[in-house]
Scaffold this active site. Structure first.
Site, mmCIF file in Angstrom:
data_model
loop_
_atom_site.group_PDB
_atom_site.id
_atom_site.type_symbol
_atom_site.label_atom_id
_atom_site.label_comp_id
_atom_site.label_asym_id
_atom_site.label_seq_id
_atom_site.Cartn_x
_atom_site.Cartn_y
_atom_site.Cartn_z
ATOM 1 C CD GLU A 148 -2.843 -1.071 -0.070
ATOM 2 O OE1 GLU A 148 -3.078 0.029 -0.606
ATOM 3 O OE2 GLU A 148 -3.262 -2.149 -0.533
ATOM 4 C CG HIS A 151 -0.783 1.008 -4.567
ATOM 5 N ND1 HIS A 151 -0.692 0.802 -5.930
ATOM 6 C CD2 HIS A 151 -1.276 -0.160 -4.057
ATOM 7 C CE1 HIS A 151 -1.100 -0.424 -6.224
ATOM 8 N NE2 HIS A 151 -1.451 -1.026 -5.110
#
Length: 285
Positions: A148, A151
């Site tokens: 995450e 990202h």
């Protein structure tokens, strides 16, 4: 629609208007990925995406917070924050300017939800269900968090908002009434929410995999946990429960093999970190 998104359902997106204004003001349509160097479509700048995500993050979590489901389990919250702080410290080595981000991760009490997400500027959330149902080890949890963060570091939220604008996926119409600046802010916040809901492209997923597994290894977490995590995810998807995580993070065939290859590449980083007693950490709200 997921209850976290209901507060925004009544708001009409104005992303098309923002795109037109941005291009009229000379906003560059493409930029370079700050980590990989890949060319990205950017009708929305990363700073705009960060501002929009800050507002959207509060709204998305408001219902769960009102119900006392945010960071409800102190032990789980401490565990998630501890792992995140170590991985974020390595992320800042990648992009030193992100030390100024208001890094935050919320643990949402939702036993039946197998999901996690990141927004621009280091705003993240993970659901208790993915931790409990998959019985995640610290190493596996670090792979999700690292992915995450990958990202976020790669400005994928801004890119997805831009792609949605360009393809009209996010535009259902807009009305110019009252305070136009407030309307634009609402539209941008909605765009940040849609960026969470839309699936990542295969290229984005590959970038997040590569960045995430390296960040976790540098933070002292076993990279072999990455393919192990996706094996667990595949088992869940073949059973009665389908992880929500897979709807926004599609798992192409061969992902486990690629992660195993990456694990071999970054293992020296993990072994070096494992032998250290002074691994850095960074405060996470």
């Amino acid at each position: 629609m997921n209850s976290l998104f209901r507060p925004l359902r009544r708001r009409l997106p104005v992303l098309a208007l923002i795109a037109v204004l941005g291009m009229a003001l000379g906003l560059p349509a493409c930029t370079t990925n700050p980590v990989t160097g890949r060319s990205q479509l950017m009708l929305v700048s990363e700073n705009q995406a960060i501002d929009a995500s800050r507002e959207a993050y509060v709204e998305m979590l408001s219902g769960a917070r009102d119900e006392g489901r945010i960071n409800a389990d102190p032990e789980m919250t401490e565990r998630v924050h501890g792992i995140t702080g170590r991985v974020v410290a390595q992320a800042i080595e990648y992009r030193p300017e992100t030390a100024d981000w208001d890094w935050e991760i919320a643990v949402i009490e939702a036993p039946d939800t197998l999901n996690a997400f990141a927004m621009a500027g280091g705003k993240m959330a993970i659901y208790s269900g993915i931790i409990e149902q998959l019985e995640l080890t610290d190493d596996e949890l670090a792979q999700i968090i690292g992915h995450e963060i990958g990202h976020a570091l790669s400005a994928h939220s801004a890119e997805k908002m831009s792609v949605a604008m360009a393809s009209n996926l996010a535009v259902t119409g807009f009305a110019i009434t009252g305070d136009r600046s407030e309307l634009a802010l609402t539209g941008a916040a909605l765009g940040a929410v849609l960026a969470v809901q839309l699936p990542h492209s295969r290229r984005m997923e590959t970038e997040a995999d590569e960045i995430g597994i390296e960040l976790a290894a540098r933070a002292g977490y076993d990279p072999d946990a990455a393919p192990a995590l996706w094996r667990k995810m595949a088992e869940q998807s073949n059973g009665s429960r389908h992880p929500v995580f897979l709807s926004t993070h599609p798992a192409p065939e061969g992902r486990q093999r690629e992660l195993a290859r990456l694990a071999d590449e970054v293992r020296p980083l993990y072994e070096a970190a494992r032998d250290r007693n002074d691994l850095p950490t960074h405060p996470v709200n």
